[in-house]
Design a protein around this motif. Sequence first.
Motif, PDB file in Angstrom:
ATOM      1  N   TRP A 162      47.600  42.848  41.202  1.00 42.67           N
ATOM      2  CA  TRP A 162      48.287  41.872  42.043  1.00 42.67           C
ATOM      3  C   TRP A 162      48.101  42.068  43.546  1.00 42.67           C
ATOM      4  CZ3 TRP A 162      51.223  45.487  44.271  1.00 42.67           C
ATOM      5  CH2 TRP A 162      51.807  46.493  43.486  1.00 42.67           C
ATOM      6  N   ASN A 163      47.300  43.048  43.969  1.00 44.99           N
ATOM      7  CA  ASN A 163      47.025  43.190  45.405  1.00 44.99           C
ATOM      8  C   ASN A 163      45.624  42.694  45.750  1.00 44.99           C
ATOM      9  OD1 ASN A 163      45.562  45.216  44.206  1.00 44.99           O
ATOM     10  ND2 ASN A 163      46.032  46.769  45.755  1.00 44.99           N
ATOM     11  N   LYS A 164      45.126  41.750  44.953  1.00 46.15           N
ATOM     12  CA  LYS A 164      43.785  41.239  45.166  1.00 46.15           C
ATOM     13  C   LYS A 164      43.745  39.739  44.853  1.00 46.15           C
ATOM     14  CE  LYS A 164      42.071  45.667  43.465  1.00 46.15           C
ATOM     15  NZ  LYS A 164      43.407  46.140  43.052  1.00 46.15           N
ATOM     16  N   ALA A 165      42.826  39.050  45.517  1.00 43.90           N
ATOM     17  CA  ALA A 165      42.500  37.663  45.174  1.00 43.90           C
ATOM     18  C   ALA A 165      41.080  37.652  44.626  1.00 43.90           C
ATOM     19  CB  ALA A 165      42.605  36.764  46.406  1.00 43.90           C
ATOM     20  N   TYR A 166      40.883  36.974  43.499  1.00 45.98           N
ATOM     21  CA  TYR A 166      39.599  36.980  42.801  1.00 45.98           C
ATOM     22  C   TYR A 166      39.009  35.568  42.807  1.00 45.98           C
ATOM     23  CZ  TYR A 166      41.901  41.137  40.893  1.00 45.98           C
ATOM     24  OH  TYR A 166      42.586  42.322  40.748  1.00 45.98           O
ATOM     25  N   ARG A 167      37.744  35.470  43.152  1.00 48.08           N
ATOM     26  CA  ARG A 167      37.074  34.178  43.039  1.00 48.08           C
ATOM     27  C   ARG A 167      36.925  33.861  41.552  1.00 48.08           C
ATOM     28  NH1 ARG A 167      31.800  34.169  46.231  1.00 48.08           N
ATOM     29  NH2 ARG A 167      30.774  34.203  44.190  1.00 48.08           N
ATOM     30  N   ARG A 168      37.346  32.692  41.156  1.00 47.04           N
ATOM     31  CA  ARG A 168      37.451  32.387  39.724  1.00 47.04           C
ATOM     32  C   ARG A 168      36.089  32.400  39.034  1.00 47.04           C
ATOM     33  NH1 ARG A 168      37.893  27.633  36.750  1.00 47.04           N
ATOM     34  NH2 ARG A 168      37.894  26.404  38.665  1.00 47.04           N
ATOM     35  N   ASP A 169      35.041  31.914  39.718  1.00 48.36           N
ATOM     36  CA  ASP A 169      33.732  31.938  39.069  1.00 48.36           C
ATOM     37  C   ASP A 169      33.247  33.369  38.840  1.00 48.36           C
ATOM     38  OD1 ASP A 169      33.162  32.620  41.674  1.00 48.36           O
ATOM     39  OD2 ASP A 169      31.580  31.140  41.963  1.00 48.36           O
ATOM     40  N   PHE A 170      33.671  34.305  39.718  1.00 46.16           N
ATOM     41  CA  PHE A 170      33.345  35.715  39.510  1.00 46.16           C
ATOM     42  C   PHE A 170      34.041  36.255  38.267  1.00 46.16           C
ATOM     43  CE2 PHE A 170      35.213  39.985  40.232  1.00 46.16           C
ATOM     44  CZ  PHE A 170      34.060  40.758  40.072  1.00 46.16           C
ATOM     45  N   VAL A 171      35.315  35.899  38.079  1.00 44.97           N
ATOM     46  CA  VAL A 171      36.060  36.347  36.899  1.00 44.97           C
ATOM     47  C   VAL A 171      35.400  35.831  35.627  1.00 44.97           C
ATOM     48  CG1 VAL A 171      38.271  36.183  35.692  1.00 44.97           C
ATOM     49  CG2 VAL A 171      38.227  36.549  38.169  1.00 44.97           C
ATOM     50  N   GLU A 172      35.010  34.556  35.652  1.00 45.18           N
ATOM     51  CA  GLU A 172      34.393  33.971  34.455  1.00 45.18           C
ATOM     52  C   GLU A 172      33.015  34.576  34.185  1.00 45.18           C
ATOM     53  OE1 GLU A 172      34.426  29.878  35.496  1.00 45.18           O
ATOM     54  OE2 GLU A 172      36.549  29.577  34.973  1.00 45.18           O
ATOM     55  N   ARG A 173      32.240  34.797  35.232  1.00 43.52           N
ATOM     56  CA  ARG A 173      30.899  35.356  35.063  1.00 43.52           C
ATOM     57  C   ARG A 173      30.947  36.793  34.550  1.00 43.52           C
ATOM     58  NH1 ARG A 173      29.559  34.775  39.815  1.00 43.52           N
ATOM     59  NH2 ARG A 173      29.628  36.906  40.615  1.00 43.52           N
ATOM     60  N   THR A 174      31.922  37.545  35.022  1.00 40.54           N
ATOM     61  CA  THR A 174      32.043  38.945  34.617  1.00 40.54           C
ATOM     62  C   THR A 174      32.699  39.074  33.251  1.00 40.54           C
ATOM     63  OG1 THR A 174      32.362  39.417  36.983  1.00 40.54           O
ATOM     64  CG2 THR A 174      32.764  41.221  35.478  1.00 40.54           C
ATOM     65  N   GLY A 175      33.397  38.042  32.800  1.00 41.01           N
ATOM     66  CA  GLY A 175      34.067  38.092  31.506  1.00 41.01           C
ATOM     67  C   GLY A 175      35.324  38.932  31.511  1.00 41.01           C
ATOM     68  N   LEU A 176      35.989  38.988  32.658  1.00 39.18           N
ATOM     69  CA  LEU A 176      37.192  39.819  32.767  1.00 39.18           C
ATOM     70  C   LEU A 176      38.356  39.170  32.018  1.00 39.18           C
ATOM     71  CD1 LEU A 176      37.031  40.785  36.546  1.00 39.18           C
ATOM     72  CD2 LEU A 176      36.674  42.319  34.606  1.00 39.18           C
ATOM     73  N   THR A 177      39.019  39.954  31.196  1.00 39.54           N
ATOM     74  CA  THR A 177      40.252  39.535  30.535  1.00 39.54           C
ATOM     75  C   THR A 177      41.162  40.740  30.449  1.00 39.54           C
ATOM     76  OG1 THR A 177      39.357  40.017  28.337  1.00 39.54           O
ATOM     77  CG2 THR A 177      39.171  37.734  29.121  1.00 39.54           C
ATOM     78  N   PHE A 178      42.426  40.462  30.189  1.00 40.53           N
ATOM     79  CA  PHE A 178      43.406  41.540  30.068  1.00 40.53           C
ATOM     80  C   PHE A 178      43.555  41.936  28.604  1.00 40.53           C
ATOM     81  CE2 PHE A 178      44.516  39.507  34.049  1.00 40.53           C
ATOM     82  CZ  PHE A 178      44.759  40.594  34.869  1.00 40.53           C
ATOM     83  N   PRO A 179      43.515  43.238  28.308  1.00 40.93           N
ATOM     84  CA  PRO A 179      43.733  43.681  26.931  1.00 40.93           C
ATOM     85  C   PRO A 179      45.217  43.732  26.619  1.00 40.93           C
ATOM     86  CG  PRO A 179      43.380  45.568  28.328  1.00 40.93           C
ATOM     87  CD  PRO A 179      43.238  44.356  29.213  1.00 40.93           C
ATOM     88  N   PRO A 180      45.582  43.878  25.366  1.00 45.92           N
ATOM     89  CA  PRO A 180      46.992  44.056  25.030  1.00 45.92           C
ATOM     90  C   PRO A 180      47.452  45.466  25.396  1.00 45.92           C
ATOM     91  CG  PRO A 180      45.648  44.224  23.064  1.00 45.92           C
ATOM     92  CD  PRO A 180      44.720  43.819  24.179  1.00 45.92           C
ATOM     93  N   GLY A 181      48.765  45.673  25.376  1.00 42.11           N
ATOM     94  CA  GLY A 181      49.316  47.008  25.570  1.00 42.11           C
ATOM     95  C   GLY A 181      49.706  47.308  26.997  1.00 42.11           C
ATOM     96  N   TYR A 182      50.283  48.502  27.163  1.00 36.54           N
ATOM     97  CA  TYR A 182      50.635  48.998  28.495  1.00 36.54           C
ATOM     98  C   TYR A 182      49.370  49.314  29.283  1.00 36.54           C
ATOM     99  CZ  TYR A 182      55.638  49.789  27.440  1.00 36.54           C
ATOM    100  OH  TYR A 182      56.960  49.644  27.146  1.00 36.54           O
ATOM    101  N   TYR A 183      49.534  49.439  30.613  1.00 34.45           N
ATOM    102  CA  TYR A 183      48.456  49.831  31.529  1.00 34.45           C
ATOM    103  C   TYR A 183      47.277  48.862  31.450  1.00 34.45           C
ATOM    104  CZ  TYR A 183      51.257  54.072  31.262  1.00 34.45           C
ATOM    105  OH  TYR A 183      52.307  54.958  31.273  1.00 34.45           O
ATOM    106  N   GLU A 184      47.595  47.585  31.270  1.00 36.50           N
ATOM    107  CA  GLU A 184      46.548  46.575  31.117  1.00 36.50           C
ATOM    108  C   GLU A 184      45.791  46.326  32.417  1.00 36.50           C
ATOM    109  OE1 GLU A 184      49.916  45.081  32.960  1.00 36.50           O
ATOM    110  OE2 GLU A 184      49.876  45.854  30.910  1.00 36.50           O
ATOM    111  N   ASP A 185      46.334  46.764  33.546  1.00 38.79           N
ATOM    112  CA  ASP A 185      45.620  46.570  34.805  1.00 38.79           C
ATOM    113  C   ASP A 185      44.386  47.464  34.911  1.00 38.79           C
ATOM    114  OD1 ASP A 185      47.595  44.814  35.425  1.00 38.79           O
ATOM    115  OD2 ASP A 185      48.242  45.801  37.264  1.00 38.79           O
TER     116      ASP A 185
END
Length: 718
Positions: A162-185
Amino acid sequence: MPRFSVIVPAHRVEAYLGACLDSVLGQSFGDLEVIAVDDCSPDGCGELIDAYAARDPRVVPVHLPRNGGLGRARNTGLERATGEYVLFLDGDDTLTPDALHTLSDRIKETDSPEIVVFDYARTYLSGRIVRNQLAAELREGDPQVFTLAERPGLLRLLMVVWNKAYRRDFVERTGLTFPPGYYEDTPWTFPALMSAESIAVLDRVLLHYRQRRQGSILGTVSLRHFDVFDQYDRVFAFLDARPELARWRPVVFRRMVDHFTAVYTRPGRLPAAERAAFLHRARDQYRLHRTPLPPLSPRDRLRHALVRHGSHRAFGALRLAARASGRARRTARAVRARARRSGLRLHYRLQRCLPLRERDALFGAGDGHGYTHHPAALERAARDLVPGLRSFWITRPEHRHTLPTATRGVVPGSAAYLTALARARYLVTDGEPEPGYVRRRGQRVVQTGRGTPLKRVGAEVLDRPAAGTTDLRRVVAAADQWDHALSGNRHTTLTWERAFPAPYSVLEYGHPRADAFHRPDPAERERVRATLGLDAGVTALLYAPTYRDHRTGPHQSLDLARMLRRLGPRFVILARAHPRCGAPLCPPDAPPAARLVDVSDHPSVERLCLASDALLTDFSSLMVEYAVLDRPIVLHADDWAAFEAARGLTVDLRGCPPGPVAHDEDDLTEIFASGTWAGPGSAARRAAFRARFCPWDDGRAAERVVRHVFLGEEPPAP
């Protein structure tokens, strides 16, 4: 396509969610969408989100059929995001005013980087705001845009999303997603920073992270803390799939060991019966991902050895040994402290048996503060007028540099200080006497006070809530030690007599520290303005409110940054918090700009007065001395009734103000924008105020006091 998509997951945060959404929707930058995800919250979060969506079309409500955790809620928000940049904001946190406007400007300046890392501050239940301690990593230098390899220090920051802004096309290109569970960041933040080809930083607090009394969910006892192992497995799997990022394996490995140790050692996380199992699992992870590291410190080597061997008993034995060692050190320090206190008390008693030093004088201002206020003006005059004088100044080591070379500094509580206290012929101070001090026959004690008492003081405040623990006997006993009390006007003289009833004499001679204001030195003014970074032609407003007994911390009734934006580039604010507030008036999230300067730690308020063009205050006695400069004074207080009820005033400032009076920020901005602050009406009020409270101020007040007290002469008339 909006500029920003702000994703707000919500679960059991109904009490805070409204403030969170208001902080986003109330931004001065409106090109945004808020994707508010109700993670099947059992409280009223869902209804609250729907209510906001009904009022503001920028709110996109999402309701999950079952609770899936923070990671799933963020992924759901990502699927619906349409903005150019994505931000994540937890439902109990808030954006600071103008955060998105500032962020958008930074994105334009840096040509739309893939990630912008900004700063945050923790907010506490008490209202205290503490900026991230590693803020130096966010300095904005050259190059403006870089990769992680060029600024590896970013990995020292808290690995949160939450201390960052991400360009959305970068997120999609990299395939970033959040996993389940604690410490997901963790498996999001490391891959994001390592993959980004363009990163920028913003040295500005854009987010307030609420430090809740119960802590975050990561601070609760749960078996789910074992999720940390899976999360680091995901990070290493990401690195294994990208050989070009192999250089980051040692960094991640070291952070992993530190993270495991933190989870294991911090209380309130792991069930007692599972601690050994956690350490065994940490050992297995250590061996699985082991990576050669550069030389470690002895403490780090020990921590790595314990994780590597996974010995629960060894870890416990080490902690017991560390605790025993700590107790032994604390006991030894306590014994040494008691011995030192006893030795100093004996030293003071012995020094009191020796003759007074007739040419010694001990001066002090505040609680060991630097060379300032009335005592400093008197010390300067005494060195000029009294032959053979040896002057000592009570100062803490961090303020010693403010002393003139001819003045000896003594640290409060030291043997040298107690020697001067016991044997100096003269004691000049604006504070209370040292506990245990006994005035000797032949000593002369001068109480300078800290300005004209516009607020109730001493015995006059005992019937007010602000009295707190004030003890009338202590107040009177302190005044019994005085020989003289300084006064600048008849009002102060009468107030001293009521507030501190004791057989001292009042020297109604003027305000010694205002002597420098009677004939201000233009060259000195320009030197001080240069050190403060003030450009020629700007109007510098010295903002110096007083403290509030009924509040903790400084009273920040003004948004100083907003006020400056409304006034334009011609104005600069020098913000000085009262020493008793313990915190600056410029909050940690204030923009780093030359037009808002925190001068709370400046050693001399007198020099700040000389450098300024006008004073903005409320009930501070500084206005009396400032009136000697004959520069505009503006009063602003939005809590007048509360202040009078809690503390009380000795003067009706609304009936005899030294200048215009503002009751809110809009009034104040209008006073400066319209020129009323420096108009003829302001000058007339100031002249009447000066005639009442500065009748003796001719630039020779300190000389009159010194001639009377030190030389026994009849001082010249003003």
